[in-house]
Design an enzyme around this catalytic site. Sequence first.
Site, PDB file in Angstrom:
ATOM      1  N   GLN A 169      -6.824  -3.606  10.224  1.00  0.00           N
ATOM      2  CA  GLN A 169      -5.682  -3.025  11.058  1.00  0.00           C
ATOM      3  C   GLN A 169      -6.387  -1.656  11.565  1.00  0.00           C
ATOM      4  O   GLN A 169      -5.334  -1.052  11.877  1.00  0.00           O
ATOM      5  CB  GLN A 169      -4.483  -2.662  10.030  1.00  0.00           C
ATOM      6  CG  GLN A 169      -3.924  -3.977   9.512  1.00  0.00           C
ATOM      7  CD  GLN A 169      -2.714  -3.617   8.613  1.00  0.00           C
ATOM      8  OE1 GLN A 169      -1.806  -3.016   8.930  1.00  0.00           O
ATOM      9  NE2 GLN A 169      -2.919  -3.739   7.259  1.00  0.00           N
ATOM     10  N   ASP A 220      -3.043   8.014   3.868  1.00  0.00           N
ATOM     11  CA  ASP A 220      -2.485   6.472   4.396  1.00  0.00           C
ATOM     12  C   ASP A 220      -3.207   6.108   5.630  1.00  0.00           C
ATOM     13  O   ASP A 220      -3.762   6.880   6.297  1.00  0.00           O
ATOM     14  CB  ASP A 220      -1.108   6.477   4.665  1.00  0.00           C
ATOM     15  CG  ASP A 220      -0.483   5.134   4.616  1.00  0.00           C
ATOM     16  OD1 ASP A 220      -1.403   4.095   4.378  1.00  0.00           O
ATOM     17  OD2 ASP A 220       0.592   4.879   5.014  1.00  0.00           O
ATOM     18  N   GLU A 221      -3.406   4.722   6.014  1.00  0.00           N
ATOM     19  CA  GLU A 221      -4.327   4.433   7.194  1.00  0.00           C
ATOM     20  C   GLU A 221      -5.658   4.935   7.384  1.00  0.00           C
ATOM     21  O   GLU A 221      -5.820   5.366   8.609  1.00  0.00           O
ATOM     22  CB  GLU A 221      -3.283   4.738   8.315  1.00  0.00           C
ATOM     23  CG  GLU A 221      -1.795   4.353   8.210  1.00  0.00           C
ATOM     24  CD  GLU A 221      -1.652   2.560   8.339  1.00  0.00           C
ATOM     25  OE1 GLU A 221      -2.706   2.118   8.430  1.00  0.00           O
ATOM     26  OE2 GLU A 221      -0.529   2.374   8.507  1.00  0.00           O
ATOM     27  N   ARG A 237       3.864  -7.956  10.688  1.00  0.00           N
ATOM     28  CA  ARG A 237       4.950  -7.134  10.473  1.00  0.00           C
ATOM     29  C   ARG A 237       6.084  -8.061   9.962  1.00  0.00           C
ATOM     30  O   ARG A 237       6.841  -7.479   9.433  1.00  0.00           O
ATOM     31  CB  ARG A 237       5.365  -6.412  11.618  1.00  0.00           C
ATOM     32  CG  ARG A 237       4.101  -5.355  12.486  1.00  0.00           C
ATOM     33  CD  ARG A 237       3.882  -4.321  11.563  1.00  0.00           C
ATOM     34  NE  ARG A 237       2.777  -4.688  10.721  1.00  0.00           N
ATOM     35  CZ  ARG A 237       2.096  -4.323   9.641  1.00  0.00           C
ATOM     36  NH1 ARG A 237       2.809  -3.367   9.060  1.00  0.00           N
ATOM     37  NH2 ARG A 237       0.924  -4.952   9.388  1.00  0.00           N
ATOM     38  N   LYS A 256       0.768  -1.109   0.055  1.00  0.00           N
ATOM     39  CA  LYS A 256       0.184  -0.135  -0.077  1.00  0.00           C
ATOM     40  C   LYS A 256       0.777   1.479  -0.030  1.00  0.00           C
ATOM     41  O   LYS A 256       0.622   2.161  -0.609  1.00  0.00           O
ATOM     42  CB  LYS A 256      -1.008  -0.031   1.162  1.00  0.00           C
ATOM     43  CG  LYS A 256      -0.913   0.657   2.335  1.00  0.00           C
ATOM     44  CD  LYS A 256      -1.829   0.251   3.461  1.00  0.00           C
ATOM     45  CE  LYS A 256      -1.166  -0.274   4.733  1.00  0.00           C
ATOM     46  NZ  LYS A 256      -0.725   1.075   5.288  1.00  0.00           N
ATOM     47  N   THR A 257       2.075   1.382   0.678  1.00  0.00           N
ATOM     48  CA  THR A 257       2.778   2.278   0.712  1.00  0.00           C
ATOM     49  C   THR A 257       3.417   2.463  -0.702  1.00  0.00           C
ATOM     50  O   THR A 257       3.637   3.420  -1.209  1.00  0.00           O
ATOM     51  CB  THR A 257       3.848   2.203   1.664  1.00  0.00           C
ATOM     52  OG1 THR A 257       3.406   1.914   2.858  1.00  0.00           O
ATOM     53  CG2 THR A 257       4.910   3.304   1.917  1.00  0.00           C
TER      54      THR A 257
END
Length: 762
Positions: free
Chosen positions: A255, A224-225, A611, A34-35
């Site tokens: 998340q 983002d997020e 992670r 996604k980044t």
Amino acid sequence: MAADILANLNEPQREAVKKTEGPVLVLAGAGSGKTRTIVHRIAYLIHEKNIFPNRIVAVTFTNKAAGEMRQRVLEVAGDAAMSCILKTYHSLGLYLLRELCGYISFPRDFTIWDDTDQNGAINGVLESLSRDKLNKTHIKYFSQKIGSFKDNLISPEQLPEKINLDEIEFGDILQEVYHLYEQKKMDSRAMDFSDLLYQTVKIMENFPESLANFHRRYHYFLVDEYQDTNHSQYTMINLLAKGRNNLCVVGDDDQAIYTWRGANINNILDFNRDFPDAMTVKLEENYRSTQPVLDLANDVINQNKNRMDKALWTQIRDGQKPALYILNSDIDESKQIAAQIENAISSGVAPSEIAVLYRVNSQSRLIEEALLQKKIKYRVYGGVSFFGRKEVKDILAYLRFLVNPFDEAALLRLVNNPPRGIGEKSVERLVEFRNEVMQKERTLSDFLRIFSLIEDSGLNKKAADGISQLFTWMKDMREKIMRKVDFALLIEDVLERSGLKAAIEEEDRLLGTSRMENITELKNSMIFFQRTHPDAVLNDYLQEISLFSNTNDLGEPDDGVCLMTVHNAKGLEFDTVIIAGLDDGIFPHYLAAERDDGEEERRLLYVAITRARRQLFFTRAKRRMMQGFVQTTNPSVFISQINETLWEKNDYSLNQPGFVGYSGSRNNYGEKKAPGSYLQKQNEIIKNKTKNSFNNVIDLNNVNSAQKAGEFRSGDRVRHPNFGVGKIFKIEGSGDAAKVHIFFGDNKSRKFILKYTRLEKA
DNA sequence: CTTGAAGCGATTTTT
DNA sequence: TCGCTTCAAG
């Protein structure tokens, strides 16, 4: 260039990058790039669509994520991307707010108040209402409530229409406290954290030309997020992006781990309602983790009911099976962690590619000790941050006050620190006097005359002398910093003349602390800032660091093992991840049970697991030091919920029947029951859950749900056999175990266990 | 009134 | 462990 930019993307990623105009929602599973998508989209905008970089705004949640993104954008898009606006929500808010201040005639070089300053101010307000000496719980209560009002963009004036004040603790004075706090803050020329979003939104709404101005300037927005945005963040971005509707948001409902802070998961679920013509892209291929890691992650998250359907998969089929290690004590646990790390390093993993993740910051201490012993380099993120240290805050209070003499919070902190004979009473009088002066003297230069008026203030001789001495040199120095000044010399000067230097050195000598080292580090950070920002004035530095209040990061390289909370790890990835403390009460945390339906803690575990790229370990300790006692723990509920075939379990506690580690005075092994079992709490809560409907009221973290225990509920007036009549302020837990906080006429609150207390309604 | 010492209690997650 | 509150002495 364009070919390059699109080359390394999969089909959905490419779609999201190429659709530059109009709203785009990217639902991106963990590790699905996604980044990468955001970064490439920025590069594509710049190089393919010839958009000026300074028209592009990208927003992230944490400083760490923002830094990482900047680095990657520069890698992919080159130096051209240097002038992109790439910030956290709060730093974007600050950036805009400094400009917006003109619309409300507020000085743009305001001070930023942190939570401590805010609490102090609220305490002052409560005292002025002569509800003096409310305890810490009460101050926290008010500051939480006020914070949540602001996060939901509710002004003091709007409070009664939006919230049913009859049903909230202290509803009768809440509006007044909120209002007075805002007043005090404005008088101090300060903004708090919430203001960086709240005020920004309010001014943009009240002054449409300011917003139109931003619309002309900023054309593309990336967020983002998105699943973790709260109402004020959501509104800020939406106002800004509505100009051209070029908004790309990226998020993953699995998340969402910040609902406790007011994040509203509906912001992402309802994106298509807010932007009906939005394109939705799903990223489901995971590029990060091996199949075994992903299998375990999926097994965990699939147990949540309340989620969008997603199926993460990976092409990295082979991999090491995750493993759980069960140890006797938290000390053994930390040793095991150090051993695992040693192993990983000797097998070739770089230390910076290893992370230890834990639920609460306090878990880091023992792990640090174990790593020190093995001489493994590590770095702790978060926790008691550098800028949160007492000595650093002390000196910063002086600097803040020099920049902004209206800052009451700074004044209160520095006035008798180090001790100079100005005690509680004198401070009280000084503040009164200061407020009187402020009524009359509105401009800064007039206000500064307070320094010379101290003799008329009615203070005793000693205190008045102390204060006038203090203010004489501060006034002097203030004139200096109006001009350009060398930060290193300035801080030296302040240290010396304030007496802080002598006090800190004395403490270091007597107690063997090393506070002076931290001061030196602060000085270095100021020197570095001045070198990198040659035109900066002191307040630029102060504003900057106030947004980094959670870092220990003063620019050192990231070359050690990373220790951090799971919350801090969001958005990051590591080769090897160790998740520590899989014990009931720790993870899931017992205090989360009151608010969480169980799913947020599970999402948190999911974030932790995802992670990991290749290696994943868990640890658990059968006994650990909690709240000052060694206590027996139960296994985390998560352990039994994870399919046995997906991980290896190594019970090392059986090999060592003795309890290693604890010795000396603290010997009540297992005598005390664990303070909180998450399961126990959940069951109680489910059993006692009262049905509330929130049809027409905004849900502010359940501000409206009056808690019940037996026949009592918060807000009731009750009679206690010893203490007389009081009002129930708070109820913790429920059933027989419920604890009742009662506020009595003597302005003290006391806590009782309902079962053992003979209360009657009064 | 101020200060220092001693005792106490409490400890989620973050911008 | 540490920071805060309480308490007694100056």
